[in-house]
Design a protein around this motif. Structure first.
Motif, mmCIF file in Angstrom:
data_model
loop_
_atom_site.group_PDB
_atom_site.id
_atom_site.type_symbol
_atom_site.label_atom_id
_atom_site.label_comp_id
_atom_site.label_asym_id
_atom_site.label_seq_id
_atom_site.Cartn_x
_atom_site.Cartn_y
_atom_site.Cartn_z
ATOM 1 N N VAL A 80 0.869 -1.203 -0.181
ATOM 2 C CA VAL A 80 -0.033 -0.070 -0.025
ATOM 3 C C VAL A 80 0.736 1.305 0.025
ATOM 4 O O VAL A 80 0.245 2.461 -0.171
ATOM 5 C CB VAL A 80 -0.818 0.006 1.195
ATOM 6 N N GLU A 99 0.059 3.587 -2.667
ATOM 7 C CA GLU A 99 -1.345 4.133 -2.795
ATOM 8 C C GLU A 99 -1.455 5.366 -1.879
ATOM 9 O O GLU A 99 -1.194 5.384 -0.767
ATOM 10 C CB GLU A 99 -2.355 3.060 -2.079
ATOM 11 N N TYR A 148 -3.946 5.569 1.106
ATOM 12 C CA TYR A 148 -3.424 4.782 2.396
ATOM 13 C C TYR A 148 -2.984 5.913 3.222
ATOM 14 O O TYR A 148 -3.241 6.075 4.503
ATOM 15 C CB TYR A 148 -2.586 3.751 2.138
#
Length: 146
Positions: free
Chosen positions: A38, A41, A44
């Motif tokens: 993550v 991302e 996140y």
């Protein structure tokens, strides 16, 4: 602690020989694997900022009192925002997301009412209204529960 050159395991291996067996904690390995997945991302990091921010925001008595009034008006039993930075283990993140889900309407009502006079409240309120971010939080919650 398991560093190849300067970690504790490497120092012990130098001192006591190659028969030292290095074991990496499973929970820590799971955490590291999760972060590898993550870390790129953006949602996140935004979710972490929201969860950490809400915890800090509602540590202030005035804000906590306002959240309590909002929850009473909505007939919601609030759960105190969880501190997710205590350790790195994933259950703390799961607790933070659960708290966000349970308190969502009370957060929304309180932050909307004080967002005009408080820039932090405005920022958290806009993050709460981000449907993509909330969907990401729900998906993470489902993944963490499995």
């Amino acid at each position: 602690m398991t560093g190849k050159n300067a970690g504790l395991a490497a120092l012990l291996r130098r001192e006591y020989g190659d028969h030292i067996i290095n074991i990496h904690c499973f929970s820590n390995r799971l955490e590291l694997a999760f972060h590898d997945v993550v870390k790129s991302e953006n949602k996140y990091q935004k979710l972490m900022n929201l969860l950490i921010g809400l915890h800090k925001f509602y540590k202030i008595h005035k804000n906590r009192k306002g959240l309590k009034k909002a929850s009473e008006a909505l007939s919601i039993n609030i759960v105190a925002p969880k501190k997710i930075t205590t350790t790195r283990w994933l259950p703390y993140l799961n607790d933070g997301i659960n708290s966000l889900a349970k308190n969502y309407k009370a957060y929304e009502a309180h932050l909307a009412s004080c967002s005009h006079e408080n820039a932090k409240a405005q920022g958290y309120y806009s993050m709460l209204l981000d449907k993509g971010l909330m969907t990401f939080a729900i998906v993470l919650q489902v993944l963490l529960c499995c």
